[in-house]
Scaffold this motif. Structure first.
Motif, PDB file in Angstrom:
ATOM      1  N   GLY A 262       1.022  -1.063  -0.268  1.00 30.41           N
ATOM      2  CA  GLY A 262       0.232   0.513   0.507  1.00 30.41           C
ATOM      3  C   GLY A 262       1.207   1.259   0.044  1.00 30.41           C
ATOM      4  O   GLY A 262       1.737   1.010   0.380  1.00 30.41           O
ATOM      5  N   LEU A 263       0.396   2.212  -0.956  1.00 33.57           N
ATOM      6  CA  LEU A 263       1.156   3.748  -0.589  1.00 33.57           C
ATOM      7  C   LEU A 263       0.750   5.060   0.099  1.00 33.57           C
ATOM      8  O   LEU A 263      -0.884   4.511  -0.185  1.00 33.57           O
ATOM      9  N   ILE A 264       0.996   5.350   1.005  1.00 32.80           N
ATOM     10  CA  ILE A 264       0.219   6.311   0.836  1.00 32.80           C
ATOM     11  C   ILE A 264       0.826   7.532   0.689  1.00 32.80           C
ATOM     12  O   ILE A 264       2.233   7.720   0.807  1.00 32.80           O
ATOM     13  N   VAL A 265       0.513   8.650  -0.057  1.00 37.33           N
ATOM     14  CA  VAL A 265       1.454  10.021  -0.553  1.00 37.33           C
ATOM     15  C   VAL A 265       0.688  11.148   0.432  1.00 37.33           C
ATOM     16  O   VAL A 265      -0.183  11.606   0.203  1.00 37.33           O
ATOM     17  N   ALA A 266       1.627  11.680   0.774  1.00 39.98           N
ATOM     18  CA  ALA A 266       1.706  12.624   1.773  1.00 39.98           C
ATOM     19  C   ALA A 266       2.115  14.008   1.149  1.00 39.98           C
ATOM     20  O   ALA A 266       2.711  14.030   0.388  1.00 39.98           O
ATOM     21  N   ASN A 267       2.147  14.583   1.693  1.00 40.28           N
ATOM     22  CA  ASN A 267       1.520  16.469   2.218  1.00 40.28           C
ATOM     23  C   ASN A 267       3.224  16.633   1.893  1.00 40.28           C
ATOM     24  O   ASN A 267       4.076  17.744   0.795  1.00 40.28           O
ATOM     25  N   SER A 268       4.410  16.556   2.807  1.00 40.28           N
ATOM     26  CA  SER A 268       5.637  17.355   3.631  1.00 40.28           C
ATOM     27  C   SER A 268       6.052  15.362   3.915  1.00 40.28           C
ATOM     28  O   SER A 268       5.339  15.103   4.841  1.00 40.28           O
ATOM     29  N   VAL A 269       7.467  16.260   4.838  1.00 41.18           N
ATOM     30  CA  VAL A 269       7.740  15.133   5.547  1.00 41.18           C
ATOM     31  C   VAL A 269       7.335  15.008   6.833  1.00 41.18           C
ATOM     32  O   VAL A 269       6.904  14.381   7.340  1.00 41.18           O
ATOM     33  N   GLU A 270       7.210  16.235   7.670  1.00 42.02           N
ATOM     34  CA  GLU A 270       6.155  16.416   9.124  1.00 42.02           C
ATOM     35  C   GLU A 270       4.855  15.846   8.605  1.00 42.02           C
ATOM     36  O   GLU A 270       4.767  14.547   9.659  1.00 42.02           O
ATOM     37  N   HIS A 271       4.096  16.113   7.293  1.00 41.41           N
ATOM     38  CA  HIS A 271       2.802  15.031   7.651  1.00 41.41           C
ATOM     39  C   HIS A 271       3.245  13.453   6.963  1.00 41.41           C
ATOM     40  O   HIS A 271       2.688  12.670   7.637  1.00 41.41           O
ATOM     41  N   ALA A 272       4.401  13.478   6.546  1.00 41.12           N
ATOM     42  CA  ALA A 272       4.813  11.863   6.663  1.00 41.12           C
ATOM     43  C   ALA A 272       4.982  10.933   7.174  1.00 41.12           C
ATOM     44  O   ALA A 272       4.133   9.984   8.344  1.00 41.12           O
ATOM     45  N   MET A 273       5.181  12.181   8.426  1.00 42.52           N
ATOM     46  CA  MET A 273       5.893  11.120  10.415  1.00 42.52           C
ATOM     47  C   MET A 273       4.715  11.067  10.365  1.00 42.52           C
ATOM     48  O   MET A 273       4.870  10.579  11.627  1.00 42.52           O
ATOM     49  N   PRO A 297      17.441   8.211  -1.175  1.00 43.31           N
ATOM     50  CA  PRO A 297      15.729   7.413  -1.151  1.00 43.31           C
ATOM     51  C   PRO A 297      15.273   6.363  -2.560  1.00 43.31           C
ATOM     52  O   PRO A 297      14.587   5.374  -2.756  1.00 43.31           O
ATOM     53  N   ASN A 298      16.660   6.259  -3.465  1.00 45.22           N
ATOM     54  CA  ASN A 298      16.629   5.251  -4.609  1.00 45.22           C
ATOM     55  C   ASN A 298      16.109   3.591  -3.634  1.00 45.22           C
ATOM     56  O   ASN A 298      15.964   3.417  -4.599  1.00 45.22           O
ATOM     57  N   LYS A 299      17.366   3.955  -2.810  1.00 46.37           N
ATOM     58  CA  LYS A 299      17.654   2.479  -2.434  1.00 46.37           C
ATOM     59  C   LYS A 299      16.412   2.524  -1.229  1.00 46.37           C
ATOM     60  O   LYS A 299      16.496   0.952  -1.687  1.00 46.37           O
ATOM     61  N   ILE A 300      15.695   3.062  -1.120  1.00 46.03           N
ATOM     62  CA  ILE A 300      15.346   2.657  -0.361  1.00 46.03           C
ATOM     63  C   ILE A 300      13.571   1.906  -1.242  1.00 46.03           C
ATOM     64  O   ILE A 300      12.682   1.376  -0.850  1.00 46.03           O
ATOM     65  N   ILE A 301      13.032   2.853  -2.170  1.00 48.36           N
ATOM     66  CA  ILE A 301      12.422   2.462  -3.154  1.00 48.36           C
ATOM     67  C   ILE A 301      12.757   1.222  -3.456  1.00 48.36           C
ATOM     68  O   ILE A 301      11.341   0.038  -3.552  1.00 48.36           O
ATOM     69  N   ARG A 302      13.982   0.796  -4.258  1.00 48.73           N
ATOM     70  CA  ARG A 302      14.048  -0.478  -4.577  1.00 48.73           C
ATOM     71  C   ARG A 302      13.689  -1.304  -3.390  1.00 48.73           C
ATOM     72  O   ARG A 302      14.104  -2.295  -3.670  1.00 48.73           O
ATOM     73  N   SER A 303      14.967  -1.088  -1.882  1.00 46.36           N
ATOM     74  CA  SER A 303      14.117  -2.134  -1.119  1.00 46.36           C
ATOM     75  C   SER A 303      12.691  -2.569  -0.948  1.00 46.36           C
ATOM     76  O   SER A 303      12.597  -3.550  -0.592  1.00 46.36           O
ATOM     77  N   TYR A 304      11.822  -1.629  -1.095  1.00 45.08           N
ATOM     78  CA  TYR A 304      10.388  -1.893  -1.145  1.00 45.08           C
ATOM     79  C   TYR A 304      10.029  -3.113  -1.780  1.00 45.08           C
ATOM     80  O   TYR A 304       8.750  -3.242  -1.366  1.00 45.08           O
ATOM     81  N   ARG A 305      10.649  -1.953  -2.716  1.00 50.16           N
ATOM     82  CA  ARG A 305      10.133  -2.849  -4.119  1.00 50.16           C
ATOM     83  C   ARG A 305      10.588  -4.521  -4.337  1.00 50.16           C
ATOM     84  O   ARG A 305       9.373  -5.257  -4.454  1.00 50.16           O
ATOM     85  N   SER A 306      11.380  -5.125  -3.665  1.00 44.10           N
ATOM     86  CA  SER A 306      12.037  -6.203  -3.593  1.00 44.10           C
ATOM     87  C   SER A 306      11.753  -7.227  -2.008  1.00 44.10           C
ATOM     88  O   SER A 306      11.768  -7.987  -2.252  1.00 44.10           O
ATOM     89  N   HIS A 307      10.887  -6.164  -1.186  1.00 41.27           N
ATOM     90  CA  HIS A 307       9.922  -6.803   0.042  1.00 41.27           C
ATOM     91  C   HIS A 307       8.350  -7.076  -0.004  1.00 41.27           C
ATOM     92  O   HIS A 307       7.785  -6.461  -0.602  1.00 41.27           O
ATOM     93  N   SER A 308       7.893  -7.881   0.919  1.00 36.09           N
ATOM     94  CA  SER A 308       6.471  -8.156   1.092  1.00 36.09           C
ATOM     95  C   SER A 308       5.814  -7.147   1.946  1.00 36.09           C
ATOM     96  O   SER A 308       4.575  -7.040   2.698  1.00 36.09           O
ATOM     97  N   SER A 309       6.954  -6.066   2.615  1.00 35.42           N
ATOM     98  CA  SER A 309       6.427  -5.118   3.879  1.00 35.42           C
ATOM     99  C   SER A 309       4.927  -4.718   3.306  1.00 35.42           C
ATOM    100  O   SER A 309       5.438  -4.181   2.280  1.00 35.42           O
ATOM    101  N   LYS A 310       4.382  -3.431   4.348  1.00 33.17           N
ATOM    102  CA  LYS A 310       2.792  -3.361   3.534  1.00 33.17           C
ATOM    103  C   LYS A 310       3.283  -2.371   2.947  1.00 33.17           C
ATOM    104  O   LYS A 310       2.298  -2.267   2.001  1.00 33.17           O
ATOM    105  N   TRP A 311       3.146  -1.415   4.020  1.00 38.31           N
ATOM    106  CA  TRP A 311       3.242   0.577   3.561  1.00 38.31           C
ATOM    107  C   TRP A 311       4.189   1.174   3.201  1.00 38.31           C
ATOM    108  O   TRP A 311       5.177   1.298   4.090  1.00 38.31           O
ATOM    109  N   LEU A 312       4.087   1.714   2.673  1.00 39.47           N
ATOM    110  CA  LEU A 312       4.901   3.045   2.145  1.00 39.47           C
ATOM    111  C   LEU A 312       4.517   4.542   2.023  1.00 39.47           C
ATOM    112  O   LEU A 312       3.320   4.333   1.489  1.00 39.47           O
ATOM    113  N   ILE A 313       4.770   5.274   2.557  1.00 36.93           N
ATOM    114  CA  ILE A 313       4.204   6.932   3.223  1.00 36.93           C
ATOM    115  C   ILE A 313       5.410   7.713   1.832  1.00 36.93           C
ATOM    116  O   ILE A 313       6.436   7.150   1.954  1.00 36.93           O
ATOM    117  N   SER A 314       5.005   8.250   0.828  1.00 37.12           N
ATOM    118  CA  SER A 314       5.827   9.053  -0.412  1.00 37.12           C
ATOM    119  C   SER A 314       5.734  10.588  -0.075  1.00 37.12           C
ATOM    120  O   SER A 314       4.431  10.716  -0.165  1.00 37.12           O
TER     121      SER A 314
END
Length: 472
Positions: A262-273, A297-314
């Motif tokens: 699942g992806l959550i698209v946030a407004n700002s870094v503070e909002h994401a936190m 950040p690309n490393k984080i995205i690639r790590s999420y892409r290849s794993h099974s964790s549920k939620w990504l906040i961007s």
């Protein structure tokens, strides 16, 4: 890899286009259709036919540029890093202004094929009306390249300026040399069917200088301009409710596909936190945040892409062209209200996979413009479907007693004169409130927004086939 039908058609049409003396080719393909592979194989075909010598690619983000570099490198068994001995280069539009004269000299000495991904970022029919990226293309590439391929999933700009390298009709509509829309992609099992759930509330109050006004929907309060949409997407009660519902859907999907994300698209870094904290309190799970502030950040995205964790906040990192096929549920919590941005976010969850359920589920607050955008997406779904259906679900959320409201009140600081309180329960849990979030802020301000009524959702189903018929 075997090409999809639309990719073969697009490649053949582009070859014919170039062979007939045309220099530029604009292809519109719905987000998630596979534009990277199409462009890569077209480049291969042009090289094999001895029509070009080098291949260059420009993209709006570094993660997409890296994906293109890997795709091209795999196809040609060569590097695409722009260094000596490489077959070409894949980089970002931002980096164009930093390329030296030795790089641009390649366009004078070799026949260069240039791929532009998400070309709508580059504006200008001439230097005078171009943005910085469009200006570089007009001055450096438009006349110098042997051939160009411009790709887009959303062929318009929010500022209404023309897209570079594009031609327009008399009514200012863009002319595409090849079009592959969402309707065709759904029929061909290239893209998932989208389903959009719109969350609203039936009892909202705004108190300002002791004057209280009541509203029965987010649309009413937005149209009155008493509270901004930013206040709504940052409200803890709204966030919690969307997380609860979206997570329920994600859990259903993960029964058949344990890798679904699942992806959550946030407004700002503070909002994401803040969203990350609310998500932890609401469903008791950790999540991954990726923003421009991360060192890699690309490393984080690639790590999420290849794993099974549920939620990504961007925050601005998982947008157009970012390829994470396992994303299948999205919560739209950004206050950017443009159709281009809306469609690009939706496209992140529409990449077709081999798992049984191929529906992309998006959840969002009931902003009237977002709902309009969703209706326009509905125009692209197959004709045989009941294109749009609004369904008010029977799910109800009982109001707490006044003492419970006071006890469980959540407040969030918005500005020097604004306080938001939220109370309510998640889902249909009759045993008690699930995952309530609290904030110790207790100061009072001149204006107060209270969301105390029933949350209700309307499901905008863009294709009403039975889920069993959408399974692979």
């Amino acid at each position: 890899m075997k090409l999809r039908k639309w990719q073969s058609e697009c490649i053949n049409k582009a070859i014919e286009h170039y062979s007939n003396g045309a220099q530029h080719f604009l292809a519109l393909a719905t987000p998630g259709a596979g534009k990277t592979i199409c462009a890569t194989r077209l480049a291969r075909e042009l090289v094999d036919r001895s029509m070009v010598d080098l291949v260059m690619c420009f993209s709006p983000t570094s993660i997409v540029a890296l994906d293109f570099a890997e795709s091209l490198s795999s196809e040609f068994n060569s590097r695409f890093d722009g260094r000596l001995g490489a077959m070409g280069h894949s980089t970002t539009y931002q980096n164009m202004q930093f390329l030296d004269d030795l790089f641009w000299q390649l366009f004078r000495e070799y026949r260069v094929f240039v791929i532009f991904d998400e070309i709508h970022h580059c504006a200008g029919s001439k230097v005078e009306n171009a943005n910085s990226w469009g200006e570089q293309i007009i001055l450096r590439i438009q006349q110098q390249a042997e051939y160009t391929l411009a790709l887009t999933g959303t062929p318009w700009r929010s500022d209404k300026t023309p897209i570079v390298l594009a031609n327009y009709c008399k009514d200012n509509k863009i002319i595409c040399d090849y079009i592959y829309g969402l309707s065709e992609a759904i029929r061909d099992s290239v893209c998932r069917v989208p389903q959009i759930t719109v969350l609203d509330n039936d009892d909202i109050s705004v108190t300002n200088d002791s004057e209280c006004k009541n509203f029965s929907s987010f649309t009413e309060i937005i149209k009155q301009k008493l509270v901004s949409y930013k206040n709504i997407v940052e409200d803890e009660g709204v966030i919690s409710e969307l997380i609860y519902r979206a997570n329920q859907k994600l859990e259903e999907v993960r029964i058949d596909n344990k890798y679904a994300g699942g992806l959550i698209v946030a407004n700002s870094v503070e909002h994401a936190m803040n969203i990350q904290s609310i998500l932890k309190n609401t469903i008791g799970e950790d999540s991954t945040i990726v923003t421009y502030r991360e060192e890699f950040p690309n490393k984080i995205i690639r790590s999420y892409r290849s794993h099974s964790s549920k939620w990504l906040i961007s925050v601005g990192m998982v947008s157009e062209g970012t390829n994470i096929p396992r994303l299948q549920v999205c919560i739209h919590l950004t206050n950017i209200i443009t159709e281009l941005h809306f469609r690009q976010i939706l496209g992140r969850i529409l990449r077709f996979t081999d798992f049984p359920i191929n529906i992309g589920y998006q959840f969002m607050p009931a902003h009237p413009e977002l709902v309009d955008f969703a209706h326009r997406v509905a125009e692209d779904v197959p004709d045989e479907a009941d294109i749009v259906k609004f369904e008010k679900l029977s799910t109800s959320f009982k109001n707490k007693t006044q003492s419970q409201k006071q006890k469980n009140k959540t407040t969030e600081f918005i500005s020097s004169d604004t306080e938001m309180n939220v109370s309510g329960t998640y889902g249909q849990n009759t045993e008690g409130t699930v995952g309530e979030t609290k904030n110790p802020l207790t100061e009072s301000y001149e204006k107060m927004l209270g969301i105390v009524g029933r949350f209700k959702d309307e499901v905008l189903e863009l294709n009403l086939f039975d889920e069993s018929k959408i399974r692979t």
